[in-house]
Scaffold this motif. Structure first.
Motif, PDB file in Angstrom:
ATOM      1  N   THR A 104     125.299 103.027  85.312  1.00 33.51           N
ATOM      2  CA  THR A 104     126.573 103.621  85.704  1.00 33.51           C
ATOM      3  C   THR A 104     127.056 102.965  86.990  1.00 33.51           C
ATOM      4  OG1 THR A 104     126.024 105.765  84.724  1.00 33.51           O
ATOM      5  CG2 THR A 104     127.674 105.782  86.469  1.00 33.51           C
ATOM      6  N   LEU A 105     128.363 102.792  87.089  1.00 33.02           N
ATOM      7  CA  LEU A 105     128.986 102.323  88.331  1.00 33.02           C
ATOM      8  C   LEU A 105     130.034 103.334  88.758  1.00 33.02           C
ATOM      9  CD1 LEU A 105     129.494 100.102  90.496  1.00 33.02           C
ATOM     10  CD2 LEU A 105     131.240  99.181  88.943  1.00 33.02           C
ATOM     11  N   HIS A 106     129.877 103.855  89.973  1.00 31.24           N
ATOM     12  CA  HIS A 106     130.899 104.701  90.587  1.00 31.24           C
ATOM     13  C   HIS A 106     131.658 103.876  91.618  1.00 31.24           C
ATOM     14  CE1 HIS A 106     128.916 108.380  89.070  1.00 31.24           C
ATOM     15  NE2 HIS A 106     127.780 107.843  89.474  1.00 31.24           N
ATOM     16  N   VAL A 107     132.967 104.045  91.690  1.00 30.05           N
ATOM     17  CA  VAL A 107     133.768 103.490  92.785  1.00 30.05           C
ATOM     18  C   VAL A 107     134.661 104.604  93.324  1.00 30.05           C
ATOM     19  CG1 VAL A 107     133.719 101.128  91.898  1.00 30.05           C
ATOM     20  CG2 VAL A 107     135.572 102.643  91.214  1.00 30.05           C
ATOM     21  N   ALA A 108     134.807 104.647  94.633  1.00 30.77           N
ATOM     22  CA  ALA A 108     135.611 105.697  95.259  1.00 30.77           C
ATOM     23  C   ALA A 108     136.294 105.138  96.502  1.00 30.77           C
ATOM     24  CB  ALA A 108     134.754 106.902  95.632  1.00 30.77           C
ATOM     25  N   ARG A 109     137.562 105.480  96.658  1.00 32.75           N
ATOM     26  CA  ARG A 109     138.341 104.992  97.797  1.00 32.75           C
ATOM     27  C   ARG A 109     138.358 106.045  98.898  1.00 32.75           C
ATOM     28  NH1 ARG A 109     143.603 102.953  95.688  1.00 32.75           N
ATOM     29  NH2 ARG A 109     143.999 105.157  95.302  1.00 32.75           N
ATOM     30  N   SER A 132     132.202 104.299  85.570  1.00 32.19           N
ATOM     31  CA  SER A 132     132.057 103.519  84.348  1.00 32.19           C
ATOM     32  C   SER A 132     130.621 103.632  83.857  1.00 32.19           C
ATOM     33  CB  SER A 132     132.407 102.055  84.621  1.00 32.19           C
ATOM     34  OG  SER A 132     132.139 101.259  83.495  1.00 32.19           O
ATOM     35  N   VAL A 133     130.473 103.854  82.558  1.00 34.35           N
ATOM     36  CA  VAL A 133     129.161 104.076  81.965  1.00 34.35           C
ATOM     37  C   VAL A 133     128.946 103.080  80.835  1.00 34.35           C
ATOM     38  CG1 VAL A 133     127.693 105.715  80.729  1.00 34.35           C
ATOM     39  CG2 VAL A 133     129.259 106.539  82.505  1.00 34.35           C
ATOM     40  N   TYR A 134     127.760 102.496  80.789  1.00 31.89           N
ATOM     41  CA  TYR A 134     127.355 101.669  79.641  1.00 31.89           C
ATOM     42  C   TYR A 134     125.915 102.029  79.328  1.00 31.89           C
ATOM     43  CZ  TYR A 134     127.001  97.743  76.451  1.00 31.89           C
ATOM     44  OH  TYR A 134     126.847  96.971  75.327  1.00 31.89           O
ATOM     45  N   THR A 135     125.657 102.504  78.099  1.00 29.82           N
ATOM     46  CA  THR A 135     124.336 102.991  77.747  1.00 29.82           C
ATOM     47  C   THR A 135     123.552 101.947  76.966  1.00 29.82           C
ATOM     48  OG1 THR A 135     124.799 103.928  75.558  1.00 29.82           O
ATOM     49  CG2 THR A 135     125.400 105.266  77.488  1.00 29.82           C
ATOM     50  N   ILE A 136     122.276 102.212  76.821  1.00 26.43           N
ATOM     51  CA  ILE A 136     121.406 101.317  76.074  1.00 26.43           C
ATOM     52  C   ILE A 136     121.809 101.239  74.605  1.00 26.43           C
ATOM     53  CG2 ILE A 136     119.671 103.054  75.451  1.00 26.43           C
ATOM     54  CD1 ILE A 136     117.541 100.897  76.220  1.00 26.43           C
ATOM     55  N   ASP A 166     127.171 102.594  74.129  1.00 27.97           N
ATOM     56  CA  ASP A 166     128.282 103.520  74.334  1.00 27.97           C
ATOM     57  C   ASP A 166     128.890 103.223  75.702  1.00 27.97           C
ATOM     58  OD1 ASP A 166     127.844 104.947  71.923  1.00 27.97           O
ATOM     59  OD2 ASP A 166     126.215 106.050  72.885  1.00 27.97           O
ATOM     60  N   ALA A 167     130.202 103.119  75.762  1.00 28.68           N
ATOM     61  CA  ALA A 167     130.866 102.724  77.000  1.00 28.68           C
ATOM     62  C   ALA A 167     132.074 103.617  77.243  1.00 28.68           C
ATOM     63  CB  ALA A 167     131.301 101.266  76.939  1.00 28.68           C
ATOM     64  N   SER A 168     132.235 104.065  78.499  1.00 30.78           N
ATOM     65  CA  SER A 168     133.358 104.953  78.818  1.00 30.78           C
ATOM     66  C   SER A 168     133.682 104.855  80.300  1.00 30.78           C
ATOM     67  CB  SER A 168     133.033 106.405  78.455  1.00 30.78           C
ATOM     68  OG  SER A 168     131.904 106.868  79.192  1.00 30.78           O
ATOM     69  N   LEU A 169     134.839 105.385  80.662  1.00 30.20           N
ATOM     70  CA  LEU A 169     135.274 105.411  82.057  1.00 30.20           C
ATOM     71  C   LEU A 169     136.013 106.707  82.332  1.00 30.20           C
ATOM     72  CD1 LEU A 169     136.698 102.645  84.270  1.00 30.20           C
ATOM     73  CD2 LEU A 169     138.077 104.704  83.966  1.00 30.20           C
ATOM     74  N   ILE A 170     135.693 107.335  83.458  1.00 31.60           N
ATOM     75  CA  ILE A 170     136.395 108.519  83.943  1.00 31.60           C
ATOM     76  C   ILE A 170     137.149 108.131  85.209  1.00 31.60           C
ATOM     77  CG2 ILE A 170     136.151 110.878  84.814  1.00 31.60           C
ATOM     78  CD1 ILE A 170     133.413 110.951  83.337  1.00 31.60           C
ATOM     79  N   TYR A 171     138.393 108.578  85.305  1.00 34.18           N
ATOM     80  CA  TYR A 171     139.241 108.296  86.469  1.00 34.18           C
ATOM     81  C   TYR A 171     139.724 109.638  87.005  1.00 34.18           C
ATOM     82  CZ  TYR A 171     143.465 106.536  88.943  1.00 34.18           C
ATOM     83  OH  TYR A 171     144.449 106.247  89.848  1.00 34.18           O
ATOM     84  N   ALA A 172     139.518 109.866  88.311  1.00 43.23           N
ATOM     85  CA  ALA A 172     139.862 111.156  88.917  1.00 43.23           C
ATOM     86  C   ALA A 172     140.600 110.945  90.234  1.00 43.23           C
ATOM     87  CB  ALA A 172     138.606 111.984  89.153  1.00 43.23           C
ATOM     88  N   VAL A 173     141.490 111.874  90.533  1.00 42.32           N
ATOM     89  CA  VAL A 173     142.270 111.841  91.769  1.00 42.32           C
ATOM     90  C   VAL A 173     142.279 113.240  92.375  1.00 42.32           C
ATOM     91  CG1 VAL A 173     144.529 111.405  92.808  1.00 42.32           C
ATOM     92  CG2 VAL A 173     143.741 109.968  90.910  1.00 42.32           C
ATOM     93  N   ASP A 174     141.940 113.320  93.656  1.00 44.40           N
ATOM     94  CA  ASP A 174     141.990 114.586  94.400  1.00 44.40           C
ATOM     95  C   ASP A 174     141.221 115.698  93.687  1.00 44.40           C
ATOM     96  OD1 ASP A 174     142.648 116.197  96.544  1.00 44.40           O
ATOM     97  OD2 ASP A 174     144.625 116.742  95.757  1.00 44.40           O
ATOM     98  N   GLY A 175     140.037 115.366  93.196  1.00 43.95           N
ATOM     99  CA  GLY A 175     139.171 116.368  92.605  1.00 43.95           C
ATOM    100  C   GLY A 175     139.463 116.741  91.176  1.00 43.95           C
ATOM    101  N   GLU A 176     140.420 116.061  90.543  1.00 45.30           N
ATOM    102  CA  GLU A 176     140.782 116.383  89.165  1.00 45.30           C
ATOM    103  C   GLU A 176     140.669 115.149  88.276  1.00 45.30           C
ATOM    104  OE1 GLU A 176     141.418 119.359  88.002  1.00 45.30           O
ATOM    105  OE2 GLU A 176     141.290 120.314  89.979  1.00 45.30           O
ATOM    106  N   GLN A 177     140.097 115.340  87.101  1.00 42.09           N
ATOM    107  CA  GLN A 177     140.035 114.233  86.144  1.00 42.09           C
ATOM    108  C   GLN A 177     141.426 113.949  85.599  1.00 42.09           C
ATOM    109  OE1 GLN A 177     136.817 114.231  83.214  1.00 42.09           O
ATOM    110  NE2 GLN A 177     138.291 113.617  81.639  1.00 42.09           N
ATOM    111  N   VAL A 178     141.820 112.700  85.659  1.00 43.82           N
ATOM    112  CA  VAL A 178     143.141 112.287  85.208  1.00 43.82           C
ATOM    113  C   VAL A 178     143.066 111.564  83.866  1.00 43.82           C
ATOM    114  CG1 VAL A 178     145.160 110.846  85.776  1.00 43.82           C
ATOM    115  CG2 VAL A 178     143.965 112.116  87.588  1.00 43.82           C
TER     116      VAL A 178
END
Length: 216
Positions: free
Chosen positions: A31-36, A122-126, A129-141
């Motif tokens: 998993t990779l997290h990025v946060a500004r 961003s998630v990539y499993t063995i 399976d691959a997915s991405l979650i994007y959130a702003v100000d505590g809410e999933q967008v």
């Protein structure tokens, strides 16, 4: 390779950001997290790391074997005994690389984005399976599942910043792809494009890094 946000030598042959490939174990589940707008130590604590275990890190020159990630090797722990989280900051963005995917959930992404921040996971499993979650100000967008992603149809409806990241990520199609179908590594590239992480491992080595063991 149609990936406009990535200069030469920043992707591996399959389209994965090369610095992630060079950190990861073989056949990764990661998993990779990025946060500004958050510091690396704070990001690690938000994800549940114990503050007393967080330490400065110099990555080893090499992995001892194919099952050990570089962050795991830096901690001197056996693969599978715990995850290893590696964190650093490039400009306004902090990244946290989780070599075992223990921190992959929408709660973590929303927490990283709290207090007016922006975050993506961003998630990539063995199992590929691959997915991405994007959130702003505590809410999933936005939640992007690569299996259901159609680039031609879905990108125009994304938030502008995320759409630009996916456009920079581009696509690495194979001969059996249908029109608009995305490759599995697109979410890792998009997260990196969002946070300005089109880098090599040597670039990562040049910044201050933190590492911590993590049990789910």
């Amino acid at each position: 390779m149609p990936t406009p946000g990535f200069p030469p030598n920043t992707l591996d042959s399959e389209g994965t950001p090369i610095w992630i490939t060079d950190l990861a174990s073989g056949h990764p589940n990661h998993t990779l997290h990025v946060a500004r707008g958050i510091e690396p130590a704070e990001a690690l604590e938000v994800l549940g790391a114990k503050p007393g275990l967080i330490q400065s890190c110099e990555l080893p020159d090499n992995k001892p074997d194919e099952w050990t990630s570089l962050p795991c090797a830096a901690l001197g722990i056996e693969p599978g005994t715990s995850a290893a989280l590696l964190a650093g900051r490039i400009g306004e963005w902090t990244f946290v690389y989780d070599d075992s995917g223990f921190t992959a959930d929408d709660v973590a992404t929303k927490a990283l984005s709290a207090d007016g921040r922006t975050a993506a996971t961003s998630v990539y499993t063995i199992n590929a399976d691959a997915s991405l979650i994007y959130a702003v100000d505590g809410e999933q967008v936005e939640w992007v599942d690569v299996d259901d992603l159609n680039l031609e149809e879905d990108l125009p409806g994304m938030p502008a910043e995320l759409r630009a990241a996916f456009e920079a990520a581009g696509n690495v199609p194979t001969e059996d792809f249908e029109p608009g179908e995305a490759d599995g590594d697109i979410v890792m590239r998009a997260a990196c494009a969002l946070a300005g992480l089109a880098l090599t491992l040597e670039d990562i080595r040049r910044i201050p890094l933190l590492v911590v063991p993590f049990d789910d």
